[in-house]
Motif scaffolding. Structure first.
Motif, short mmCIF file in Angstrom:
data_model
loop_
_atom_site.label_atom_id
_atom_site.label_comp_id
_atom_site.label_asym_id
_atom_site.label_seq_id
_atom_site.Cartn_x
_atom_site.Cartn_y
_atom_site.Cartn_z
N VAL A 206 0.82 -1.33 0.01
CA VAL A 206 -0.16 -0.08 -0.03
C VAL A 206 0.77 1.25 0.04
N VAL A 209 -0.28 6.49 1.76
CA VAL A 209 -0.97 6.47 2.81
C VAL A 209 -1.42 8.05 3.24
N VAL A 217 1.14 5.74 11.22
CA VAL A 217 1.05 4.90 9.93
C VAL A 217 0.27 3.73 10.21
N VAL A 221 -3.27 2.48 8.78
CA VAL A 221 -3.42 1.28 7.82
C VAL A 221 -4.45 0.35 8.60
N PRO A 321 5.02 6.82 4.06
CA PRO A 321 3.45 6.49 4.01
C PRO A 321 2.80 5.35 3.29
N SER A 323 3.08 0.59 3.56
CA SER A 323 2.98 -0.54 4.41
C SER A 323 2.60 -2.03 3.74
N GLN A 347 -4.57 8.02 -3.82
CA GLN A 347 -4.28 7.75 -2.07
C GLN A 347 -4.72 6.13 -1.92
N TRP A 348 -4.12 5.54 -1.02
CA TRP A 348 -4.14 4.02 -0.80
C TRP A 348 -4.23 3.34 -2.06
N THR A 350 -2.80 0.36 -4.20
CA THR A 350 -2.63 -0.94 -3.97
C THR A 350 -1.87 -1.63 -4.87
#
Length: 772
Positions: A206, A209, A217, A221, A321, A323, A347-348, A350
């Motif tokens: 990811v 973030v 963070v 998450v 930011p 993970s 954003q976010w 994946t």
């Protein structure tokens, strides 16, 4: 310009060189003290041990069984014996599919070569165009050019033969490509379905973030995925900027190696202490005791490492930011990796996580927002590198000719005038000069790819390979054909009317085939044969074995088997695809040389993959769409160049019939892209569900959390032996089932599922949410 005799001399030199390399290899591989170099793959798998130390002292180092030397080429049939399914289990799908690129070349070019020599060569040979041109002193040519399209007069109806052959070559190439794409797509799906459990099957990376002033963070998450994937989220591991810490660990390891070396040297010569100078390269500076110096340095660096580790753990600025987020099933990971997480598409973000050994950790610390700027800068830098590189290459190529040597070194005139030396220079020197000049290019391109911020070694190699191919196309192919042809025919340009210039170019382009023949022999024959010697790993192993090795573990670490080197090997293969497809309808003389390359390289690299190379990652042949696309681009380039060539020959009636070829080829590429490429960029949910169901039936009590918990911890936190206590204490906390994470944000107090970790023991260790 190289003549037929020059090509013969060059072929003789390169064949002799390759044969000598094979003989040297046959002798070296039989010696017990080289066993770990030439069979390192088996040692790494634990299936081979050091040769017996019994018998005479000499037999420990030299194989005295002279019967073994009589079959010095038996490694070739041995390399072909292992069936493909067994080879996949032994070396992985990436290695097997890489080998299939060479096999693809044989399947494409063998029928094309037979057809071209049976049809095009007689059509080209039975003309006298070049003889008339030579009498008029309009252009220069050699006997080889009589086999090319240059020997056909303008307005000739014989050009229809080349057009029909171009259609035949295109249809055959597309057919073979489609069957190969289908085969490899099925191999990939079968491999993914049958391979053992791996952390990346359950994990996504990811990125971007969004910042939050109230939560770390890790907490952010966790809460996001508990809300949006409540039934499937398992754990997460935040990304930290541990690059400085990694540099310190690397420096400590280097110091430890020097300490081991001097301690071993002192143990062997126990008479006096060893002194070293602290200045540059040990040439000057203060003289100190080597062992005491390195012990002090290691102690100093160890304190720096401990301090830096604590800073990384406690400093919020060290947390990126991003993970690695793991799920309970492959199905859930596939859904997350292949869908958009929020209404804001920036954003976010994946994507599938690389397998742990494929992760390029330094680039995970690069802020996502800077990646676009970095890539733009590298695009500009690559543009200038590519086009300004033409100047030195043209200069080197000009010196690597008889005329160039006469001008640069007049005192060598007597030598270069010798018939044999002239053949060597014209048939060998241009190819070797170009190869030597490009020797540092792969390293430059890899540095550029790393700067761009790709997060896996496989993606770094694919980007580097893509640029290497473009560079080869512009500087090795276009610069040699277009610029080379123009320079060779400069006198003709200056002494004829402008309307004759296209004719001169049309005649001159096929003549550059002689240069590429010499290049193929130097790079593709002798170069591939030299690959099997493994000279650099051989020398480095014996140096380490002599000075540093004390234990069996040291001896294992001294081995450097290397890998297939996709970023350097695949662009070279693609250059041969380009040359073969371009010159098949123009100068078929080049095709047998390419066939020898593909056959020799297939055998050599099959042997290396079975016995030597240890692939650092497994991407399940994710690179194949790039390979397919580059062969298609080579096919289209060959069609466009043939159209241009026929245009210069005033084949006005015939040339338009070639226009359909690029259109049909592009349509074929789009069909393959839609039909087969999804298997390489997406993971079918049906396959993921089936694999999950089978695993649950076989292992209903599997502790997946324990399996995934430390898979994506930065390597410096799994560190060396000195850090074991630290790692065990920290990682031990992963096994604890914790309670709810207390949230500081009002909007998160209604999280629909309890957190599986506490604020004090976040799965993002070595950082806890509270500390961040």
């Amino acid at each position: 310009m190289a003549t037929l005799s020059d090509i013969g001399v060059s072929a003789g030199i390169n064949i002799l060189s390759a044969f000598i390399f094979f003989i040297i290899f046959a002798v070296l591989r039989l010696q017990p003290f080289n066993d770990r170099v030439y069979f390192s793959k088996w040692y790494l798998k634990g299936l081979r041990s050091s040769p017996s130390r019994g018998g005479a002292f000499v037999q420990r180092f030299v194989n005295l069984d002279f019967r073994a030397y009589l079959k010095f080429l038996n490694w070739m049939p041995e390399a072909l014996k292992m069936p493909e399914p067994e080879l996949i289990d032994h070396a992985g799908l990436d290695s097997v599919v890489y080998l299939r690129i060479y096999w693809l070349g044989l399947k494409i070019f063998f029928p094309i070569a037979v057809l071209a020599w049976a049809v095009l060569v007689p059509v080209n040979w039975t003309n006298n165009t070049l003889e008339l041109a030579r009498e008029l002193k309009n252009v220069t040519s050699s006997d080889i050019d009589k086999l090319s399209v240059s020997n056909i007069p303008e307005y000739s109806m014989r050009f229809w033969t080349h057009i029909v052959m171009a259609y035949a070559f295109t249809i055959w190439t597309c057919y073979v490509l489609m069957k190969e794409y289908e085969t490899i797509a099925n191999m990939r799906l079968q491999f993914v379905a049958s391979e053992a459990r791996r952390p990346d099957q359950f994990t996504v990376l990811v990125r971007n973030v969004p910042p939050d002033a109230d939560e770390s963070v890790s907490e952010l998450v966790e809460h996001f995925f508990l809300v949006n994937h409540p039934d499937h989220y398992l754990t997460n591991q935040v990304v930290c900027n541990a690059n400085k810490l990694a540099d310190l660990v690397k420096k400590k390891k280097k110091m430890q190696n020097w300490l081991d070396y001097y301690q071993l040297k002192y143990a062997r010569h126990n008479s006096q202490r060893i002194m070293v100078k602290l200045g540059f390269l040990g040439l000057w500076g203060q003289k100190v005791d080597a062992i005491e110096h390195y012990i002090a340095e290691i102690d100093k660096i160890s304190k720096e490492i401990a301090k830096e580790r604590e800073e990384v753990v406690k400093d919020p600025k060290s947390i990126m930011p991003a993970s690695f987020v793991s799920f309970k099933t492959r199905w859930a990971a596939a859904v997350c990796a292949q869908t958009q997480q929020t209404r804001n598409p920036t954003q976010w973000l994946t994507e599938w996580a690389p397998e742990p050994r494929d992760v390029y950790w330094p680039n995970l610390a690069i802020p996502y927002v800077s990646l676009t700027v970095r890539r733009l800068l590298m695009h500009v830098a690559f543009f200038f590198l590519t086009f300004f590189f033409i100047i030195p290459i043209a200069f080197v190529q000009s010196l690597a000719t008889i005329e160039g040597i006469r001008k640069a070194a007049p005192f060598l005139k007597v030598i270069v005038e010798d018939k044999f030396m002239k053949s060597v220079i014209q048939g060998f020197l241009p190819g070797i000069a170009l190869k030597l000049f490009l020797i540092f290019l792969p390293s430059i391109l890899m540095v550029m790819s790393k700067f761009e911020g790709f997060t896996s070694i496989s993606s770094l190699e694919r980007r580097s390979a893509s640029r290497y191919y473009i560079f080869n196309f512009v500087n090795v192919f276009l610069a040699s054909v277009i610029t080379g042809a123009a320079f060779e025919q400069l006198s003709a340009f200056l002494n004829q009317s402008p309307n004759q210039i296209p004719k001169t170019i049309g005649v001159a382009i096929p003549m550059k085939a002689t240069f590429f023949i010499t290049y193929i022999m130097v790079d593709g024959w002798a170069g591939v044969a030299g690959e099997i010697l493994m000279l650099k790993p051989l020398i480095m192993f014996h140096l380490k074995n002599t000075f540093l090795v004390k234990t069996e573990k040291d001896r294992e670490e001294a081995m450097d088997p290397g890998s297939i080197g996709f970023n350097t090997g695949e662009p070279r293969i693609q250059l041969y695809f380009l040359l073969g497809l371009v010159y098949a309808p123009v100068t078929p003389m080049l095709l047998p040389f390419i066939l020898v390359f593909f056959a020799l390289a297939y055998i050599v690299y099959r042997h290396q993959i079975i016995n030597v190379y240890n692939q650092e990652y497994e991407s399940a042949a994710a690179f194949w769409p790039d390979v397919h696309g580059r062969v298609i681009s080579a096919l289209i380039i060959s069609q466009l160049l043939l159209m241009g060539l026929l245009g210069t020959k005033h084949a006005a009636l015939a040339a338009p019939f070639l226009i359909a070829l690029p259109v049909l080829t592009i349509g074929f590429h789009r069909f393959c892209k839609g039909r087969y490429e999804p298997a390489f960029i997406r993971y079918p949910l049906q396959e993921a569900k089936m694999k999950d169901t089978l695993e649950n039936a076989r292992e209903p009590n599997l502790n997946l959390r324990g399996y995934l918990q430390s898979a994506y911890v930065h390597p410096v936190f799994k560190g060396d032996e000195d850090d074991d206590d630290y790692d065990d204490d920290k990682l031990g906390k992963y096994e604890d089932e914790a309670i709810i994470v207390p949230t500081k944000r009002q909007s998160r107090r209604n999280t629909p599922a309890p957190s599986r970790i506490s604020g004090e023991s976040s799965p993002s260790l070595p950082f806890s949410g509270k500390e961040v």
